[in-house]
Scaffold this motif. Sequence first.
Motif, PDB file in Angstrom:
ATOM      1  N   GLY A 211     -60.369  52.892  45.373  1.00 30.62           N
ATOM      2  CA  GLY A 211     -60.319  54.344  45.515  1.00 30.62           C
ATOM      3  C   GLY A 211     -59.232  54.699  46.492  1.00 30.62           C
ATOM      4  O   GLY A 211     -58.789  53.848  47.276  1.00 30.62           O
ATOM      5  N   SER A 215     -56.325  59.858  44.641  1.00 31.68           N
ATOM      6  CA  SER A 215     -56.751  59.833  43.227  1.00 31.68           C
ATOM      7  C   SER A 215     -58.244  59.555  43.099  1.00 31.68           C
ATOM      8  O   SER A 215     -58.724  59.384  41.995  1.00 31.68           O
ATOM      9  CB  SER A 215     -55.938  58.767  42.473  1.00 31.68           C
ATOM     10  OG  SER A 215     -55.806  57.623  43.291  1.00 31.68           O
ATOM     11  N   TYR A 217     -62.069  57.794  43.160  1.00 24.40           N
ATOM     12  CA  TYR A 217     -62.509  56.430  42.797  1.00 24.40           C
ATOM     13  C   TYR A 217     -61.692  55.960  41.612  1.00 24.40           C
ATOM     14  O   TYR A 217     -61.345  56.735  40.718  1.00 24.40           O
ATOM     15  CB  TYR A 217     -64.007  56.441  42.437  1.00 24.40           C
ATOM     16  CG  TYR A 217     -64.853  56.792  43.629  1.00 24.40           C
ATOM     17  CD1 TYR A 217     -65.474  58.035  43.720  1.00 24.40           C
ATOM     18  CD2 TYR A 217     -64.957  55.890  44.697  1.00 24.40           C
ATOM     19  CE1 TYR A 217     -66.209  58.364  44.848  1.00 24.40           C
ATOM     20  CE2 TYR A 217     -65.699  56.222  45.828  1.00 24.40           C
ATOM     21  CZ  TYR A 217     -66.311  57.476  45.898  1.00 24.40           C
ATOM     22  OH  TYR A 217     -67.026  57.823  47.003  1.00 24.40           O
ATOM     23  N   GLU A 218     -61.371  54.685  41.626  1.00 24.44           N
ATOM     24  CA  GLU A 218     -60.536  54.154  40.527  1.00 24.44           C
ATOM     25  C   GLU A 218     -61.181  52.900  39.957  1.00 24.44           C
ATOM     26  O   GLU A 218     -61.760  52.098  40.695  1.00 24.44           O
ATOM     27  CB  GLU A 218     -59.153  53.751  41.080  1.00 24.44           C
ATOM     28  CG  GLU A 218     -58.325  54.929  41.515  1.00 24.44           C
ATOM     29  CD  GLU A 218     -56.919  54.457  41.942  1.00 24.44           C
ATOM     30  OE1 GLU A 218     -56.305  55.178  42.729  1.00 24.44           O
ATOM     31  OE2 GLU A 218     -56.484  53.384  41.482  1.00 24.44           O
ATOM     32  N   ALA A 220     -59.856  50.058  37.013  1.00 19.94           N
ATOM     33  CA  ALA A 220     -58.819  49.701  36.025  1.00 19.94           C
ATOM     34  C   ALA A 220     -59.219  48.374  35.395  1.00 19.94           C
ATOM     35  O   ALA A 220     -59.642  47.449  36.092  1.00 19.94           O
ATOM     36  CB  ALA A 220     -57.467  49.555  36.721  1.00 19.94           C
ATOM     37  N   ARG A 238     -57.006  53.318  33.160  1.00 15.91           N
ATOM     38  CA  ARG A 238     -57.372  53.420  34.590  1.00 15.91           C
ATOM     39  C   ARG A 238     -58.051  54.772  34.802  1.00 15.91           C
ATOM     40  O   ARG A 238     -57.444  55.822  34.547  1.00 15.91           O
ATOM     41  CB  ARG A 238     -56.069  53.337  35.385  1.00 15.91           C
ATOM     42  CG  ARG A 238     -56.217  53.409  36.881  1.00 15.91           C
ATOM     43  CD  ARG A 238     -54.868  53.083  37.517  1.00 15.91           C
ATOM     44  NE  ARG A 238     -54.757  53.594  38.860  1.00 15.91           N
ATOM     45  CZ  ARG A 238     -53.621  54.029  39.395  1.00 15.91           C
ATOM     46  NH1 ARG A 238     -52.520  54.044  38.671  1.00 15.91           N
ATOM     47  NH2 ARG A 238     -53.582  54.452  40.638  1.00 15.91           N
ATOM     48  N   TYR A 239     -59.316  54.703  35.192  1.00 17.61           N
ATOM     49  CA  TYR A 239     -60.037  55.974  35.382  1.00 17.61           C
ATOM     50  C   TYR A 239     -59.958  56.353  36.845  1.00 17.61           C
ATOM     51  O   TYR A 239     -60.238  55.528  37.736  1.00 17.61           O
ATOM     52  CB  TYR A 239     -61.503  55.841  34.949  1.00 17.61           C
ATOM     53  CG  TYR A 239     -62.283  57.070  35.305  1.00 17.61           C
ATOM     54  CD1 TYR A 239     -63.139  57.083  36.411  1.00 17.61           C
ATOM     55  CD2 TYR A 239     -62.100  58.263  34.584  1.00 17.61           C
ATOM     56  CE1 TYR A 239     -63.806  58.240  36.767  1.00 17.61           C
ATOM     57  CE2 TYR A 239     -62.773  59.418  34.938  1.00 17.61           C
ATOM     58  CZ  TYR A 239     -63.626  59.409  36.028  1.00 17.61           C
ATOM     59  OH  TYR A 239     -64.275  60.535  36.398  1.00 17.61           O
ATOM     60  N   MET A 240     -59.579  57.606  37.122  1.00 19.61           N
ATOM     61  CA  MET A 240     -59.540  58.086  38.515  1.00 19.61           C
ATOM     62  C   MET A 240     -60.401  59.335  38.596  1.00 19.61           C
ATOM     63  O   MET A 240     -60.201  60.303  37.831  1.00 19.61           O
ATOM     64  CB  MET A 240     -58.103  58.420  38.909  1.00 19.61           C
ATOM     65  CG  MET A 240     -57.210  57.199  38.987  1.00 19.61           C
ATOM     66  SD  MET A 240     -55.468  57.639  39.136  1.00 19.61           S
ATOM     67  CE  MET A 240     -55.068  57.771  37.404  1.00 19.61           C
ATOM     68  N   THR A 312     -49.938  53.169  42.506  1.00 18.25           N
ATOM     69  CA  THR A 312     -50.837  52.148  41.916  1.00 18.25           C
ATOM     70  C   THR A 312     -51.588  51.506  43.054  1.00 18.25           C
ATOM     71  O   THR A 312     -51.040  51.351  44.153  1.00 18.25           O
ATOM     72  CB  THR A 312     -49.977  51.058  41.216  1.00 18.25           C
ATOM     73  OG1 THR A 312     -49.022  51.730  40.437  1.00 18.25           O
ATOM     74  CG2 THR A 312     -50.830  50.150  40.367  1.00 18.25           C
TER      75      THR A 312
END
Lengths: 776, 172, 193
Positions: A211, A215, A217-218, A220, A238-240, A312
């Motif tokens: 996280g 952006s 919480y992430e 991938a 990749r969900y943000m 990233t």
Amino acid sequence: EPVPSMRISEIPAADQGLRESSRLNVHGGVPESELSAFTISDKLENDTDDKIILTGNAEVRRNDAVVKGQRIDYQRGTGQVDVWGDGYLMRDGNVVKGPEIHYNLDSETGEITNADFWLGAGGGSGTSALTQVFSRSQMRMTDMEYAACPCPDPAWYISAPRVDFDFDENEGVARNGVLFFKGVPILASPYLSFPIRKERKSGFLIPSYGGSSNSGYEFALPYYFNLAPNYDLTLTPRYMSKRGLQLGAEYRYLGRSYSGMLAGTYLPNDKQTQEKRWMYTWRHEHRFGHGFYASADINAVSDDNYFRDFSTIGVNQASIDYLPRVLTVGWAGSPYWQASVQHYTYQTIQDTTAGASYRYPQFNKEPELFVRGARYDWNGFDLVSLNYATKFVMPRYKGGGYPGLVDGQRLRPDGTRMTSYNAISFPVVKPGWYVTPKAALHMSQYNTNWYPGQFPQFSGRPGSESRVVPLFSIDSGLMFERDTHFFGNPSVQTLEPRLYYLRVPYRDQDNLPVYDTGIATFNFAQAFDENYFSGGWDRIADANQLTVGLTTRWLDADTGFERLSLSAAQRIYFDDRRVTLPGGAPRTDKKSDYLVGVNAALTDKLNVRFDAQFNPESNDRNRMTAGLRWNPKRLATLSASYRYERDPRQVSNPDYVYGPNDPNLTKEQVSVSGQWPLTSKISLMGRIDYAIDEKRTTQSIMGLEYQGDCCWAARVVFQRYAVSLGDKNTALFLQLELNGLGSLGTDPLGFLGRNIRGYQSATPPIPDTTTFERYE
Amino acid sequence: QPTNDNPAEEPDTLILSDTLNYDDIKQESTFTGNVVMTRGQMTLNSDTLIMREDEEGFQYGTATANDGKLVFIRQENPEKFEVIEARGLRAEYNGKTEEIEMIGQAIVTKYVCGKRLDNIRGERVIYNQATSIYKAFGGPNSSAAGGRVRSVATPGAKAEAAAAECQQNQNR
Amino acid sequence: CGFRLKGQTPLPFQTMYTNIAENSAFGAQLRRVIRATSPNTRFVEDPKEAQVRLTQLSLTRDLEEVSISVEGQVEVYELSVTIVFQLTDAEGHILLAPTTLGTTREIPYDSGALQAKQGEIGSLYVEMQQSLIDRMVRRITSPEVMKAYENADTLPIDESQVQNDNAPVQDDDLGIDRDLLRMPNMNPTSSFY
């Protein structure tokens, strides 16, 4: 000599690891019908239809397979082997053990009940209720548990009611498989494919969770498509939480005469800005033969804030402010001549936070023609000729929001520049001394549009102007030696005085534009260089100066390895320097700052570096850097660096008075980074950049890496860094690396290696195993 | 040398040796010195051979070789172009079951058309001439390493190929 | 104080080959320094005729962010040039195992003057590479290597060299000396997406 454009050339170092010798191969080509079988047993008998019955620790060995068991019935005609009691079958490095084995050596089919198996060539191991072998390459296992990493009790395994193996495709497909980690199911899916051998194989790469303040919480989960031996694709959904679902892609390709990479990301709708956010980069190299080549390096991004919002995980790209777009076509067919045409433009990334000033774009080169000729040691002479013809274009100002700038207005004069730098030198090199006289002629022709309407201060400037500057220099040095001792071991100490005289006549260059030229940092390299302006030489400094240098080194007597070197240098000016950048003042000091440098490789594990620049009169330091790097053993490294740089205005005018809103720009920074094993399992890593003049940290990274048994490693890394004047990004990410599950061994984050100098991944790479290692 | 009359279809046995003495009580005849026994397609070479006969007229023989040497038995099978050679410290021949048993350092090798194909090594090897079934047992005095039984079994195709070759030579 | 002018160190071999291109600043200076140190040693074109071979295994130029400013801009870059080379004799005996020599410099960076700084980085790389020559020649002409040459047949063989010698010659149609190949300007941060 103005600089041929910089380049990165990397020829891979010879691989010093263990390698499978090419002479080792299976005695192939013997048809099945020719293969004799050798048996060993306590008792042997045959029956009427030519079946051999072996009892008592029996073995049947054939060139391509070994079968063991308490009782073995071997039907010679059909190659059928039936084993009861401690059954063992080994073939192509794959081993299967089970109470009962029924297998046909010729047709390579068979069944094994309650089997334990170990797959060859780096494959994993596991158990299965029933193993059915359909062919040399196809196998099915029911109620199977499979762990890909070769450790005694693997930390993770895949269990599935049914798994089909295809050795040719290097793929295992588990139906309704569940991935257990330390007994806890962490991934279940109706279809789970994983590689058997370590080769490139389509499949999921290591997921990363994390996280960041920008952006949210992430998560991938990259998926790798091994499309062909020479091209592959990695898709990274990749969900943000703060931004939405972004798709990243990287396509790599390689041909006989070309190679390249196309990568990019696309976010259809950013939750915060309701805009499309994307970015792409394309790199390509092509060789046409006979010395012709072409290359491309195209990058673009949807908006100025992209890198700040989407850095990233862990990779700090917020520091990017100019994205290059370069197309090059060139010829380098002869050892003496090479030429190229290059179209070079930039996308300028503005810092959009409040109070940040407008960042002027770079001059685009549309195009630049470059011809280089070089002939070294031609009867002792070195001849170099560098010729450029460049059309500089300054893009107009687009968009609003910056005071004093109107949309569409010109930002800077631009035009064309043709330069030719031709140098001839005659280096005389003797063991104890050297002398290198050098003469060069720099010719240039500028055709400039000054846009006097936009820039009244330039009205009346000549549209075209030429400049011819000769440069003369003599570099000379002596080398003295004596035998001595350095910390007890015999060593050779050298004493190397050096004199460099440079004479460049004054030319009035105030009417010449400045496209890509700046003042070079004063250091040991620049002290013995022809021009203290760097880049495209829009300014060539007049010079009548002598640089005096002295270096002393301690070298190991036996190996010639340099242990310690101390050096000092100072330049003595016989005339004032009248050529300046626009707005600069001529320099009248008689002596330059003096430079001091120390470089010590005290032991193979510790080296120290220090260099500084002092004002000749006041002896205060204008610039100073110190660096230490120490790695006592594998996985333990510590490096620290200190930097001080006095405000340039104070350097040129020591008693400069600072106004209220005119801050002192002196910079002083410390940066410490390291990786240290706390226990054999846990290692700590971190980096802190602290700006002493600003009294705050500009970047801090803290990480913890837990190295499980040989099968897995977990990393937790916290990172906080400035992304723009007002904004910092704090990011936390963790990663679970399961060795052997198709992990291509790369730390997809790649970040730790770049940011912590000397970082080594804690997970030792699994050595490549071959089918020959399992020999019974 | 005297020959014993056997049942009509039995091939007659010819035994040559340096000396012979006949023990009437035990009904045994003992041949010693360069013994050569031929019986149909089978020949036996040893240093001593003790022959006796049971009431039904089946013959039993025990052959041994002096130290360092092995008893050698060679059995030919012209139709299959096969030759079986057996060696061992002691050989037991049982006329009734038509079995030859080699005991101690036993080695049995099968040739087809002169090509050496299978072989078995162990402590004891029993070979049945009629059914061509054999059994081998390991033991401390095995000719194979570790007191085990070791054998080489060449694939059937190789044997057929060798036989076919002899077939051709014969037709020519 | 015992200092005397450095004299020659004659090498026990007369012919030498290197895969470092002759027509380059690096290659020409390396040859001059070796010839000056040992006048009776000359360079030959064909590796098979050379008694000793100096092979450059890799030459890498690196650029790393050392620190970033409060605005998140890179303030200082550390440049490093690293060369890995080895010395073998005609039969492939390894006289000097693969040796790594490197040098690093730190330079302050100002992204506003990107193109000027790229030029400066370029000339720094050239100077750093030339600075490796003295240390390389010191290693090559060290007593340790001379002893190795004397009893070369007791040393391990570099298998790949032997294989390459016997392998059929493939013509490399490019004939480019990589040292001179002009690649596009490198942008300040090497990899990102």
